[in-house]
Design an enzyme around this catalytic site. Structure first.
Site, PDB file in Angstrom:
ATOM      1  N   THR A 164       1.162   4.638  -1.589  1.00 50.85           N
ATOM      2  CA  THR A 164      -0.269   5.004  -1.130  1.00 50.85           C
ATOM      3  C   THR A 164      -0.218   6.118   0.155  1.00 50.85           C
ATOM      4  O   THR A 164      -1.489   6.510   0.624  1.00 50.85           O
ATOM      5  CB  THR A 164      -0.821   3.769  -0.206  1.00 50.85           C
ATOM      6  OG1 THR A 164       0.218   3.284   0.686  1.00 50.85           O
ATOM      7  CG2 THR A 164      -0.813   2.545  -1.314  1.00 50.85           C
ATOM      8  N   TYR A 213      -2.748  11.038  -6.135  1.00 48.32           N
ATOM      9  CA  TYR A 213      -3.154   9.568  -5.656  1.00 48.32           C
ATOM     10  C   TYR A 213      -4.217   9.018  -6.487  1.00 48.32           C
ATOM     11  O   TYR A 213      -4.018   8.058  -7.046  1.00 48.32           O
ATOM     12  CB  TYR A 213      -3.305   9.503  -4.210  1.00 48.32           C
ATOM     13  CG  TYR A 213      -3.412   8.018  -3.837  1.00 48.32           C
ATOM     14  CD1 TYR A 213      -2.644   7.214  -3.935  1.00 48.32           C
ATOM     15  CD2 TYR A 213      -4.638   7.694  -3.195  1.00 48.32           C
ATOM     16  CE1 TYR A 213      -2.772   5.811  -3.530  1.00 48.32           C
ATOM     17  CE2 TYR A 213      -4.924   6.125  -2.961  1.00 48.32           C
ATOM     18  CZ  TYR A 213      -4.005   5.296  -3.149  1.00 48.32           C
ATOM     19  OH  TYR A 213      -4.045   4.084  -2.750  1.00 48.32           O
ATOM     20  N   GLY A 273       3.692  -5.266   2.063  1.00 50.98           N
ATOM     21  CA  GLY A 273       2.678  -4.393   2.726  1.00 50.98           C
ATOM     22  C   GLY A 273       1.550  -5.240   3.431  1.00 50.98           C
ATOM     23  O   GLY A 273       1.454  -6.386   3.486  1.00 50.98           O
TER      24      GLY A 273
END
Length: 281
Positions: A61, A124, A10
Site C-alpha cells: 500500500t 498502485y 495490518g
C-alpha cells in the site's frame, strides 16, 4: 463459517479480527505466515485449510514505493489476489478482496460510485485494479470492496499526525486532495455482514463526507482539544513520486439496498478514533 484472513497483521486486518463473533472459526495469516504472491504456497495452503470465505487484506500500500518498484506492486497487488482466487476456486470458497479509491483518476468532480469507470493514475492504482479483475473473473462468488482514506489502523497518516498534535507539535494536511475519510473500526464491522448477504459484487464502503486531510486534521484538533497546529499544504509542494487523484471520494448506489447500517458521520468516526488514540495504554 470458517474464515481465512490474509494480511491479518495490518491495521484493517487487526480491526476486523477484533470484532469477528466467536462462533466463526478464523485462521489468521500475516505476511510471514503466507506470502500471497507465492503461487505455490497459496495453492498448497488455502485448499488444505478449506475455508468458506477468504478475506484478503494483504497488499503493498505504500503508494510512492509502488511507483519505484512496479514489479513488487503487481506481484503483491495483482498476482497475489489472483493466486488467492485460484486457490479459493479450488475449494469453493467465497473471496472478499479489499481494493482502493485510487483506481479512479479524480476528474469526475463528484464522489465515485460502483458504476463509474476506473482510470488509475499510478502504479498502485493500476496494480490494485488488476487484482480486482483477477478476483472478479476467477471467482464470480466474490466481493470487491473499495475503500479510501482509512484511518485509525495504528501506523496510518492521521494516527501519527494526531499524536504529534497531542504532544504540541504541528502536522501538515493537504488542502487540494479530497477523499472519503473512513474510521477503520466502522469499516471492519461492516465486512462480515456484507459477506452474509450473499449478494456478490463490487461495493464502495467509505465515510459519507468527502474531506481533505487538512479538513480532517482541523476537526480532530477541535474535537480533541489538541494544542498542536495544523499547517495547510498543497500537493505540488510535496512533490510526491506517484500521481494521486485530486478528488477520489467514494459513494455507493448499492450499499443502501443491502439493509446494512449506514456508515457513521465523520465526527462520529473521529470521536471513536480520538478515544482510541488518546486513551492511556
Amino acid at each position: 463459517m470458517k474464515l481465512l484472513v490474509t494480511g491479518s497483521g495490518g491495521g484493517l486486518g487487526r480491526a476486523f479480527l477484533a470484532q469477528v463473533p466467536a462462533h466463526h472459526q478464523v485462521h489468521e495469516c500475516t505476511h510471514s505466515d503466507l506470502d500471497i504472491g507465492d503461487h505455490g504456497a497459496v495453492r498448497a495452503t488455502v485448499p488444505l485449510l478449506a475455508p468458506d470465505v477468504v478475506i484478503n487484506f494483504a497488499a503493498f500500500t505504500a503508494v510512492d514505493a509502488n511507483e519505484s518498484d512496479p514489479e513488487r506492486a503487481f506481484r503483491d497487488n495483482a498476482v497475489g489476489p489472483q493466486n488467492l482466487a485460484l486457490a479459493a476456486r479450488d475449494c469453493g470458497a467465497t473471496v472478499v478482496h479489499v481494493s482502493t479509491d485510487y483506481v479512479f483518476d479524480g476528474t469526475k468532480g463528484a464522489p465515485y460510485d460502483e458504476t463509474d469507470t476506473p482510470a488509475p493514475l499510478s502504479v498502485y492504482g493500476r496494480s490494485k485494479l488488476a487484482g480486482e479483475r483477477f478476483v472478479r473473473d476467477l471467482v464470480p462468488s466474490s466481493f470487491i470492496v473499495r475503500v479510501g482514506h482509512v484511518y485509525g489502523g495504528g501506523a496510518d497518516y492521521l494516527t501519527e499526525a494526531t499524536k504529534r498534535m497531542a504532544a504540541g507539535g504541528s502536522a501538515g494536511g493537504l488542502t487540494d486532495r479530497i477523499g472519503s475519510p473512513t474510521y477503520v473500526g466502522h469499516l471492519a464491522e461492516r465486512l462480515l455482514p456484507l459477506v452474509l448477504t450473499g449478494r456478490f459484487g463490487t461495493y464502495h464502503l467509505a465515510g459519507p463526507q468527502p474531506a481533505s486531510w487538512f479538513d480532517v486534521l482541523t476537526r480532530v484538533r477541535e474535537l480533541g482539544g489538541l494544542t498542536g497546529e495544523v499547517q495547510p499544504q498543497l500537493a505540488r509542494e510535496l512533490a510526491l513520486p506517484a500521481p494521486r487523484p485530486a478528488n477520489c471520494a467514494l459513494t455507493s448506489v448499492f450499499v443502501d439496498g443491502l439493509g446494512s447500517a449506514p456508515m457513521p458521520s465523520l465526527d462520529v468516526g473521529l470521536e471513536a478514533f480520538l478515544q482510541q488514540v488518546l486513551s492511556p495504554s
